[in-house]
Design a protein around this motif. Structure first.
Motif, PDB file in Angstrom:
ATOM      1  N   LEU A  14     -12.880   4.585  14.801  1.00 24.67           N
ATOM      2  CA  LEU A  14     -11.899   3.648  14.260  1.00 24.67           C
ATOM      3  C   LEU A  14     -10.742   3.450  15.228  1.00 24.67           C
ATOM      4  O   LEU A  14     -10.237   2.324  15.387  1.00 24.67           O
ATOM      5  CB  LEU A  14     -11.371   4.160  12.916  1.00 24.67           C
ATOM      6  N   SER A  15     -10.306   4.503  15.892  1.00 24.05           N
ATOM      7  CA  SER A  15      -9.175   4.376  16.818  1.00 24.05           C
ATOM      8  C   SER A  15      -9.524   3.474  17.985  1.00 24.05           C
ATOM      9  O   SER A  15      -8.642   2.801  18.541  1.00 24.05           O
ATOM     10  CB  SER A  15      -8.738   5.753  17.318  1.00 24.05           C
ATOM     11  N   GLU A  16     -10.796   3.452  18.383  1.00 25.18           N
ATOM     12  CA  GLU A  16     -11.227   2.600  19.489  1.00 25.18           C
ATOM     13  C   GLU A  16     -11.508   1.168  19.043  1.00 25.18           C
ATOM     14  O   GLU A  16     -11.195   0.214  19.749  1.00 25.18           O
ATOM     15  CB  GLU A  16     -12.492   3.188  20.132  1.00 25.18           C
ATOM     16  N   ARG A  86     -20.250   0.237  13.652  1.00 29.88           N
ATOM     17  CA  ARG A  86     -20.528   1.671  13.692  1.00 29.88           C
ATOM     18  C   ARG A  86     -19.601   2.435  12.759  1.00 29.88           C
ATOM     19  O   ARG A  86     -20.011   3.417  12.119  1.00 29.88           O
ATOM     20  CB  ARG A  86     -20.443   2.211  15.120  1.00 29.88           C
ATOM     21  N   GLY A  87     -18.329   1.986  12.647  1.00 37.84           N
ATOM     22  CA  GLY A  87     -17.422   2.621  11.708  1.00 37.84           C
ATOM     23  C   GLY A  87     -17.880   2.427  10.277  1.00 37.84           C
ATOM     24  O   GLY A  87     -17.839   3.357   9.462  1.00 37.84           O
ATOM     25  N   ALA A  88     -18.330   1.206   9.969  1.00 36.27           N
ATOM     26  CA  ALA A  88     -18.804   0.929   8.614  1.00 36.27           C
ATOM     27  C   ALA A  88     -20.033   1.774   8.289  1.00 36.27           C
ATOM     28  O   ALA A  88     -20.163   2.311   7.186  1.00 36.27           O
ATOM     29  CB  ALA A  88     -19.132  -0.557   8.473  1.00 36.27           C
ATOM     30  N   ALA A 320     -25.746   4.678  18.203  1.00 39.24           N
ATOM     31  CA  ALA A 320     -24.349   5.014  18.483  1.00 39.24           C
ATOM     32  C   ALA A 320     -24.172   6.525  18.634  1.00 39.24           C
ATOM     33  O   ALA A 320     -23.419   6.996  19.496  1.00 39.24           O
ATOM     34  CB  ALA A 320     -23.447   4.481  17.378  1.00 39.24           C
ATOM     35  N   LEU A 321     -24.856   7.300  17.801  1.00 35.06           N
ATOM     36  CA  LEU A 321     -24.766   8.760  17.897  1.00 35.06           C
ATOM     37  C   LEU A 321     -25.376   9.251  19.200  1.00 35.06           C
ATOM     38  O   LEU A 321     -24.825  10.136  19.879  1.00 35.06           O
ATOM     39  CB  LEU A 321     -25.488   9.393  16.703  1.00 35.06           C
TER      40      LEU A 321
END
Length: 388
Positions: A14-16, A86-88, A320-321
């Motif tokens: 999320l920060s990115e 990816r955050g979702a 993503a992982l």
């Protein structure tokens, strides 16, 4: 630590992806729950490690676990925190797969202890599990800009002090922690029976510039590492099997009365194999690390990524992982040209993680991977059934 691993990686994504979105944090209080009135003590959120922003619990309301999960996810959505795919995906994984395993939940309201005013735009959910004595608090809070360079592992563990890292160590420390968290999430998706089934070490190796890729220099360095010393711990976990009346190792049962030490790997099992004499035949427990052609290894990485996508059904989330666990570390260690020396517990076909059917072997023996680039090295252990 499964929930904090999911939360830490989610917060970093999320920060990115959404710099002005919220932060999400997890704090763990192990042992018996300490109550202060009707409130669990000792779990104040780490909004600002420098102490510029503080919170104090004002009240707590018991709710169904799914309501707590919905509150966490709703706070992320309401503040735009999961705008990235990816955050979702990871937020959904956290709320729909992990949180319902808890058996008790509370939503905690907070006040600013300086002004005494209630804080309305934050969510703090306390979760408890029947299987282990601990409370996890997940907090969705405004993101603050950290002052200074904190140790990311200290952030993960919720240290109360501002532990610093050197500029040269900050990047690798953050990358290692992200890789371990991603490995934990992927192991959970694969159904591995054990926490952190991916053990990842990543650091500068200190081999003199210009010496790499001399194999003698690499072997001399390897002999001094703690990674080599961890061989037995990485491979054999001896536990007494009361039903069978003997010691159970990851390879076979040792009858009661026999010395379980006979089952330990033989001399030379922690050595690096000769690149000029590739092994023939399948790898077995106790063999030395085999030298692998880097092109063969990269083919295996590609096949491993495909097997993860198929086996988990997670698609883009699995990609993503794997980016955190393998792709970015390999790019950093080997550079765009993939300049690296590779040793692994690989069969003669080059298969490292997969079984004969091409699937991820989540119940097999641990497998080691060592990659040595011009300036840094990566050491990974994948342990399926046992975890670490």
């Amino acid at each position: 630590m499964n929930v904090p691993a999911h939360v830490h990686l989610l917060d970093r994504w999320l920060s990115e992806d959404v710099p002005h979105g919220p932060a999400v944090q997890a704090r763990v209080r192990p042992g018996d729950i300490v109550q202060s009135g009707d409130l669990p003590a000792g779990l104040a959120p780490l909004l600002d490690p420098e102490g510029r922003v503080r919170r104090a619990a004002r009240g707590a309301r018991p709710v169904p676990v799914r309501e707590a999960a919905s509150a966490v996810r709703g706070a992320l959505l309401a503040r735009g925190g999961t705008a990235s795919w990816r955050g979702a995906a990871l937020a959904a994984r956290l709320c729909e797969e992990i949180l319902p395993e808890a058996h008790e939940a509370m939503l905690v309201t907070m006040i600013d202890p300086v002004t005494g005013e209630p804080v309305e735009d934050e969510v703090h959910a306390d979760l408890r599990w029947a299987s282990w004595p601990a409370t996890v608090r997940i907090s969705v809070v405004p993101r603050t800009t950290p002052a200074g360079r904190r140790d990311p592992a200290c952030d993960f563990a919720g240290c109360s002090g501002a532990v610093r890292t050197a500029a040269s160590e900050s990047g690798p420390a953050e990358a290692r922690l992200r890789a371990v968290c991603a490995g934990n999430v992927l192991a959970d998706l694969l159904g591995c029976d054990g926490p952190a089934a991916f053990s990842i070490g990543w650091e500068p190796h200190g081999i003199a510039p210009g010496t790499w890729p001399d194999h003698a220099a690499v072997r001399a360095w390897w002999d001094t590492t703690s990674w080599r010393e961890r061989y037995v711990d990485d491979y054999l976990d001896l536990d007494y099997d009361y039903g069978a009346g003997g010691w159970m190792s990851s390879t076979h049962l040792v009858a009661s009365g026999e010395d379980p030490g006979d089952d330990l790997p033989g001399e030379g099992c922690d050595a690096l194999g000769d690149h000029a004499r590739p092994a023939t035949g399948p790898w077995v427990m106790g063999d030395e690390l085999r030298f692998m052609n880097s092109a063969v290894f990269l083919d295996e990485v590609e096949a491993f990524c495909g097997a993860c996508r198929d086996q988990t059904g997670a698609g883009d989330l699995a990609d993503a992982l794997l980016g955190e666990i393998l792709v970015r570390p390999l790019e950093r260690v080997g550079g765009p040209e993939r300049r690296m020396l590779v040793w692994a517990d690989a069969d003669e076909t080059g298969e490292f993680w997969r079984d004969s059917a091409g699937e991820i072997d989540v119940y097999g023996d641990a497998r080691r991977l060592l990659i040595v680039g011009p300036t840094e090295a990566l050491y990974m252990v994948f342990k399926g059934e046992a975890g670490i």
